[in-house]
Design a protein around this motif. Structure first.
Motif, PDB file in Angstrom:
ATOM      1  N   LYS A   1       0.817  -1.208   0.000  1.00 40.93           N
ATOM      2  CA  LYS A   1       0.000   0.000   0.000  1.00 40.93           C
ATOM      3  C   LYS A   1       0.856   1.265   0.000  1.00 40.93           C
ATOM      4  CE  LYS A   1      -3.626   2.327   2.656  1.00 40.93           C
ATOM      5  NZ  LYS A   1      -4.512   2.251   3.834  1.00 40.93           N
ATOM      6  N   GLU A   2       1.947   1.249   0.748  1.00 41.68           N
ATOM      7  CA  GLU A   2       2.799   2.434   0.835  1.00 41.68           C
ATOM      8  C   GLU A   2       3.402   2.789  -0.514  1.00 41.68           C
ATOM      9  OE1 GLU A   2       2.768   4.230   3.525  1.00 41.68           O
ATOM     10  OE2 GLU A   2       1.417   2.724   4.361  1.00 41.68           O
ATOM     11  N   GLU A   3       3.747   1.764  -1.314  1.00 41.61           N
ATOM     12  CA  GLU A   3       4.306   2.022  -2.642  1.00 41.61           C
ATOM     13  C   GLU A   3       3.261   2.675  -3.542  1.00 41.61           C
ATOM     14  OE1 GLU A   3       5.866  -1.542  -4.262  1.00 41.61           O
ATOM     15  OE2 GLU A   3       7.429  -1.775  -2.746  1.00 41.61           O
ATOM     16  N   VAL A   4       2.027   2.208  -3.440  1.00 41.22           N
ATOM     17  CA  VAL A   4       0.961   2.769  -4.262  1.00 41.22           C
ATOM     18  C   VAL A   4       0.683   4.215  -3.869  1.00 41.22           C
ATOM     19  CG1 VAL A   4      -1.471   2.534  -4.943  1.00 41.22           C
ATOM     20  CG2 VAL A   4      -0.073   0.491  -4.607  1.00 41.22           C
ATOM     21  N   LEU A   5       0.735   4.501  -2.572  1.00 39.84           N
ATOM     22  CA  LEU A   5       0.478   5.868  -2.108  1.00 39.84           C
ATOM     23  C   LEU A   5       1.532   6.855  -2.600  1.00 39.84           C
ATOM     24  CD1 LEU A   5      -0.677   5.169   1.568  1.00 39.84           C
ATOM     25  CD2 LEU A   5      -2.072   6.115  -0.288  1.00 39.84           C
ATOM     26  N   LYS A   6       2.717   6.366  -2.939  1.00 38.72           N
ATOM     27  CA  LYS A   6       3.784   7.235  -3.431  1.00 38.72           C
ATOM     28  C   LYS A   6       3.558   7.672  -4.880  1.00 38.72           C
ATOM     29  CE  LYS A   6       7.362   5.260  -0.418  1.00 38.72           C
ATOM     30  NZ  LYS A   6       8.608   4.451  -0.369  1.00 38.72           N
TER      31      LYS A   6
ATOM     32  N   ASP B   1      -7.512   4.777   1.718  1.00 36.01           N
ATOM     33  CA  ASP B   1      -7.284   3.848   0.622  1.00 36.01           C
ATOM     34  C   ASP B   1      -6.202   4.367  -0.312  1.00 36.01           C
ATOM     35  OD1 ASP B   1      -9.198   1.998   1.416  1.00 36.01           O
ATOM     36  OD2 ASP B   1     -10.813   3.101   0.435  1.00 36.01           O
ATOM     37  N   ALA B   2      -5.452   3.418  -0.887  1.00 41.42           N
ATOM     38  CA  ALA B   2      -4.389   3.806  -1.799  1.00 41.42           C
ATOM     39  C   ALA B   2      -4.956   4.397  -3.088  1.00 41.42           C
ATOM     40  CB  ALA B   2      -3.507   2.600  -2.111  1.00 41.42           C
TER      41      ALA B   2
ATOM     42  N   GLU C   1      -1.084   8.860 -11.941  1.00 38.00           N
ATOM     43  CA  GLU C   1      -0.634   7.476 -12.087  1.00 38.00           C
ATOM     44  C   GLU C   1      -1.610   6.511 -11.437  1.00 38.00           C
ATOM     45  OE1 GLU C   1       4.235   7.681 -12.208  1.00 38.00           O
ATOM     46  OE2 GLU C   1       3.226   8.107 -10.299  1.00 38.00           O
ATOM     47  N   ARG C   2      -2.113   6.878 -10.267  1.00 39.12           N
ATOM     48  CA  ARG C   2      -3.060   6.001  -9.569  1.00 39.12           C
ATOM     49  C   ARG C   2      -4.375   5.880 -10.343  1.00 39.12           C
ATOM     50  NH1 ARG C   2      -3.276   7.872  -3.435  1.00 39.12           N
ATOM     51  NH2 ARG C   2      -1.882   9.561  -3.991  1.00 39.12           N
ATOM     52  N   MET C   3      -4.827   6.990 -10.924  1.00 37.58           N
ATOM     53  CA  MET C   3      -6.060   6.951 -11.711  1.00 37.58           C
ATOM     54  C   MET C   3      -5.881   6.061 -12.935  1.00 37.58           C
ATOM     55  SD  MET C   3      -9.174   7.750 -12.120  1.00 37.58           S
ATOM     56  CE  MET C   3      -9.447   9.052 -10.910  1.00 37.58           C
ATOM     57  N   GLU C   4      -4.726   6.185 -13.596  1.00 34.83           N
ATOM     58  CA  GLU C   4      -4.453   5.360 -14.780  1.00 34.83           C
ATOM     59  C   GLU C   4      -4.400   3.885 -14.401  1.00 34.83           C
ATOM     60  OE1 GLU C   4      -0.857   6.923 -16.377  1.00 34.83           O
ATOM     61  OE2 GLU C   4      -1.833   8.604 -17.393  1.00 34.83           O
ATOM     62  N   LEU C   5      -3.782   3.591 -13.261  1.00 29.67           N
ATOM     63  CA  LEU C   5      -3.706   2.201 -12.807  1.00 29.67           C
ATOM     64  C   LEU C   5      -5.082   1.640 -12.502  1.00 29.67           C
ATOM     65  CD1 LEU C   5      -0.596   1.945 -10.425  1.00 29.67           C
ATOM     66  CD2 LEU C   5      -1.022   0.602 -12.481  1.00 29.67           C
ATOM     67  N   SER C   6      -5.882   2.433 -11.794  1.00 31.21           N
ATOM     68  CA  SER C   6      -7.207   1.953 -11.398  1.00 31.21           C
ATOM     69  C   SER C   6      -8.088   1.681 -12.609  1.00 31.21           C
ATOM     70  CB  SER C   6      -7.888   2.963 -10.472  1.00 31.21           C
ATOM     71  OG  SER C   6      -8.207   4.153 -11.162  1.00 31.21           O
TER      72      SER C   6
ATOM     73  N   SER D   1       1.716   9.336  -8.124  1.00 31.31           N
ATOM     74  CA  SER D   1       0.967  10.575  -8.297  1.00 31.31           C
ATOM     75  C   SER D   1      -0.517  10.248  -8.501  1.00 31.31           C
ATOM     76  CB  SER D   1       1.483  11.344  -9.518  1.00 31.31           C
ATOM     77  OG  SER D   1       1.184  10.634 -10.709  1.00 31.31           O
ATOM     78  N   ASP D   2      -1.376  11.250  -8.318  1.00 33.22           N
ATOM     79  CA  ASP D   2      -2.809  11.035  -8.499  1.00 33.22           C
ATOM     80  C   ASP D   2      -3.113  10.553  -9.919  1.00 33.22           C
ATOM     81  OD1 ASP D   2      -3.263  11.795  -5.920  1.00 33.22           O
ATOM     82  OD2 ASP D   2      -3.813  13.867  -6.420  1.00 33.22           O
TER      83      ASP D   2
END
Length: 317
Positions: A48-53, A304-305, A58-63, A55-56
């Motif tokens: 989870k900590e890696e995912v939180l690092k 949540d991550a 990057e996280r949106m693209e991943l999700s 950017s917003d």
């Protein structure tokens, strides 16, 4: 002085022990030589900590990159469970279709014209692949007695490359075969489905019917076909090593945890990131839906991550 009989017996014992050791070593060596070079390992959820690092952006693209197509294998006798799954967790899939052994007037389904579980699974995968291989990168196969938390599945798959041959779930060992138990749900990457479709065209390696002399379950037959293409069952776990695909219900797992250690029921029961539970009744499906998606503890904030948005125009919880 040791008698001749005593010496003979001692020699027999030493010789027997030596042969036993040699035999065991020989089996170990043969096992490695004969098998495809693969070390069975357990796959864990991302940190989870890696995912939180990230950017917003990057996280949106991943999700948005994790798209799950749910294949529900159903039969008319399961109508009450079928109805429960339709009204609960399956709405969280990017798309869910029901592959039925025969036509049922009550619900829409894709008919496979067989009640044999392996033939049903095989046809369902072939149909899903032909129609949706460009739309989805993960295929989740389940029975109607299984409850799945799709968001947790997506999080687990978050940093895994779907083009690689992933075959994931709750693994069981049967002799030399490791297979994913259908009761807990089976996850196939598009990479593994590509390989599976190719071997399905080789009847000597992946026959349409199961065992001729004795019946082979559908999940074992699937594992045997995948094994020919170098795709092996991998057990899914959280970062603490707990199973996330469960072949039992929450109630059963809690009872077992209480029996093992009453002081550590929560720690001994289930993963916080559990993906599936099995053996549920229709009423238990509704209870799970309430607990997972509706119940909130006022004042408690989860960090949540990332967030997985529901499919467009869906009416899910």
């Amino acid at each position: 002085m040791i008698s001749e009989g005593g010496s003979f017996m001692r020699g027999m014992l030493i010789g027997g022990a030596f042969c036993l050791v040699v035999t065991l070593l020989g089996h170990i060596k043969l096992g490695h030589d004969a098998a495809t070079p693969h070390e069975h390992h357990h796959i864990q959820a991302p940190n989870k900590e890696e995912v939180l690092k990230l950017s917003d952006t990057e996280r949106m693209e991943l999700s948005q990159s994790v798209r799950v197509y749910c294949i529900l294998i159903v039969k008319p006798k399961d109508l009450s469970l079928w109805a429960a799954v339709r009204n609960t967790w399956s709405k969280h899939c990017d798309q869910a279709d029901y592959y039925s052994s025969e036509h049922v007037k009550v619900f829409d389904s894709i008919v496979v014209d067989s009640s044999d579980m392996w033939i049903m699974m095989r046809k369902a995968i072939q149909m899903a692949y032909e129609k949706h291989k460009q739309e989805f990168n993960w295929f989740f196969i389940a029975q109607p007695s299984t409850f799945a938390i799709i968001e947790n599945l997506k999080y687990f798959l978050l940093k895994k490359n779907p083009l690689e041959p992933f075959y994931i779930g709750h693994t069981v060992k049967d002799g030399d075969l490791d297979y994913v138990d259908l009761a807990g749900g089976i996850v196939l990457s598009i990479g593994s489905v590509n390989r599976l479709i190719s071997v399905m065209n080789e009847p000597d390696k992946c026959p349409e019917t199961g065992g001729i002399i004795w019946k082979v379950s559908g999940d074992k037959q699937l594992a045997m076909c995948l094994k020919y293409k170098g795709v092996f069952a991998e057990n899914a776990e959280d970062s603490e090593g707990k199973d996330v695909f469960n072949t039992k219900s929450v109630g059963t797992l809690i009872k077992e945890a209480m029996a093992n250690d009453p002081q550590k029921v929560v720690e001994g029961c289930c993963s916080d990131m559990a993906i599936t539970f099995s053996g549920l009744s229709p009423n238990h499906m509704q209870v799970m839906m309430y607990g997972v998606y509706r119940l909130r503890a006022y004042g408690h904030s989860f960090n949540d991550a990332l967030v997985f948005l529901p499919p467009p125009n869906s009416d899910n919880d």
